[in-house]
Design an enzyme around this catalytic site. Structure first.
Site, PDB file in Angstrom:
ATOM      1  N   ASP A  32       1.103  -1.189  -0.043  1.00  0.00           N
ATOM      2  CA  ASP A  32      -0.060   0.031   0.049  1.00  0.00           C
ATOM      3  C   ASP A  32       0.910   1.236   0.045  1.00  0.00           C
ATOM      4  OD1 ASP A  32      -2.500   1.779   0.339  1.00  0.00           O
ATOM      5  OD2 ASP A  32      -1.496   1.678   2.770  1.00  0.00           O
ATOM      6  N   ASP A  59      -0.061   4.931   1.046  1.00  0.00           N
ATOM      7  CA  ASP A  59      -0.330   6.065   1.917  1.00  0.00           C
ATOM      8  C   ASP A  59      -0.429   5.365   3.437  1.00  0.00           C
ATOM      9  OD1 ASP A  59      -0.981   7.895   0.019  1.00  0.00           O
ATOM     10  OD2 ASP A  59      -2.918   7.803  -0.011  1.00  0.00           O
TER      11      ASP A  59
HETATM   12  P1  B16 Z   1      -7.219  10.094  -3.644  1.00  0.00           P
HETATM   13  P2  B16 Z   1      -4.013   3.912  -0.054  1.00  0.00           P
HETATM   14  C1  B16 Z   1      -5.908   5.693  -0.003  1.00  0.00           C
HETATM   15  O1  B16 Z   1      -4.683   5.457  -0.413  1.00  0.00           O
HETATM   16  C2  B16 Z   1      -6.034   6.431   1.309  1.00  0.00           C
HETATM   17  O2  B16 Z   1      -5.724   5.598   2.398  1.00  0.00           O
HETATM   18  C3  B16 Z   1      -7.519   7.077   1.576  1.00  0.00           C
HETATM   19  O3  B16 Z   1      -7.374   7.834   2.789  1.00  0.00           O
HETATM   20  C4  B16 Z   1      -7.759   7.936   0.404  1.00  0.00           C
HETATM   21  O4  B16 Z   1      -8.954   8.497   0.473  1.00  0.00           O
HETATM   22  C5  B16 Z   1      -7.638   7.191  -0.980  1.00  0.00           C
HETATM   23  O5  B16 Z   1      -6.395   6.618  -1.200  1.00  0.00           O
HETATM   24  C6  B16 Z   1      -8.038   8.095  -2.237  1.00  0.00           C
HETATM   25  O6  B16 Z   1      -7.138   9.043  -2.505  1.00  0.00           O
HETATM   26  O7  B16 Z   1      -8.490  10.828  -3.050  1.00  0.00           O
HETATM   27  O8  B16 Z   1      -5.975  10.571  -3.739  1.00  0.00           O
HETATM   28  O9  B16 Z   1      -7.662   9.290  -4.862  1.00  0.00           O
HETATM   29  O10 B16 Z   1      -4.161   3.826   1.486  1.00  0.00           O
HETATM   30  O11 B16 Z   1      -5.014   2.890  -0.759  1.00  0.00           O
HETATM   31  O12 B16 Z   1      -2.577   3.999  -0.684  1.00  0.00           O
HETATM   32 MG    MG Z   2      -2.734   3.165   3.583  1.00  0.00          MG
END
Ligand code: B16
Ligand code: MG
Length: 215
Positions: free
Chosen positions: A12, A14
């Site tokens: 992953d 984030d």
């Molecule tokens: P965006 P991951 C996720 O990333 C985040 O954990 C989540 O908090 C966020 O809402 C989502 O990506 C969408 O992100 O708005 O930039 O498209 O943890 O899957 O890397």
């Molecule tokens: Mg994450």
């Protein structure tokens, strides 16, 4: 080195490779405050790994009024603009401790590396961090129909890497992400608190503690 039980490790982004989880929190907080909707770190914990519109729905569940579909799209766009401002100045200094070493360790062991982030900003973040080339395959979230905890994104990564899901280790900081890995039939290494990531096969506090024997 004894033969490794995995053929690929799918990370992953984030909260695992970099702390954009904090930037997502700040951007959602700014949006929630503008709408007078309650939002704190505890609510944010439940949003980790959830895609943008799904996160917005969860936040607006605490709103006193209702929003049209068009208003929701506008709010999601606003949050994304806040978020993009926050990530604009990211550099390799924003890599979490052990991230570069973990990726190198996986490749040195002859395993493939994948990235499964539901963030539509993932490629931008990888470029800012300077680590796009460290992955054999990065899932483009724009082509994923169902966010975590659905296994789709991890299954897509495994299939593009040409590896059976049973031979993959998934690495996640979010409850929804760990659930997605398990639903994909993979071993799950949690990054964070074992009391939160209860579905993970093993949990480490950060990638600086990553080993291929971790679970
Ligand atoms: P965006 P991951 C996720 O990333 C985040 O954990 C989540 O908090 C966020 O809402 C989502 O990506 C969408 O992100 O708005 O930039 O498209 O943890 O899957 O890397
Ligand atoms: Mg994450």
């Amino acid at each position: 080195m004894p033969e490794c039980r995995y053929k690929a490790v799918i990370f992953d982004l984030d909260g695992v490779i970099t702390d954009t989880a904090h930037y997502h929190y700040l951007a959602w907080k700014r949006l929630a405050d503008s709408q007078g909707v309650p939002f704190d770190q505890q609510i944010n914990e439940g949003l980790k790994g959830i895609d943008r519109m799904g996160s917005l729905e969860l936040i607006l569940a605490g709103a006193a009024r209702s929003y049209s579909a068009a208003a929701k799209l506008a709010l999601a766009e606003q949050k994304n603009l806040h978020y993009q401002q926050l990530i604009e100045d990211m550099t390799a200094a924003d890599l979490l401790p052990g991230a570069v070493e973990a990726l190198a360790l996986v490749r040195a062991a002859g395993l493939k590396t994948g990235l499964a982030s539901v963030s539509k900003n993932a490629f931008t973040v990888l470029d800012r961090l300077g680590i796009r080339a460290s992955f054999d395959y990065v899932v483009d979230a724009a082509y994923i129909a169902r966010g975590k905890p659905d296994p789709e994104i991890f299954l897509k990564a495994a299939s593009e890497l040409g590896v059976d899901p049973a031979d993959c280790l998934g690495v996640e900081d979010a409850v929804a992400g760990v659930a997605a890995i398990k639903a994909a039939g993979m071993r799950a290494l949690g990054v964070g608190d074992p009391a939160v990531l209860t579905q993970a096969d093993a949990v480490i506090p950060g990638l600086d503690r990553f080993t291929l024997a971790a679970c």
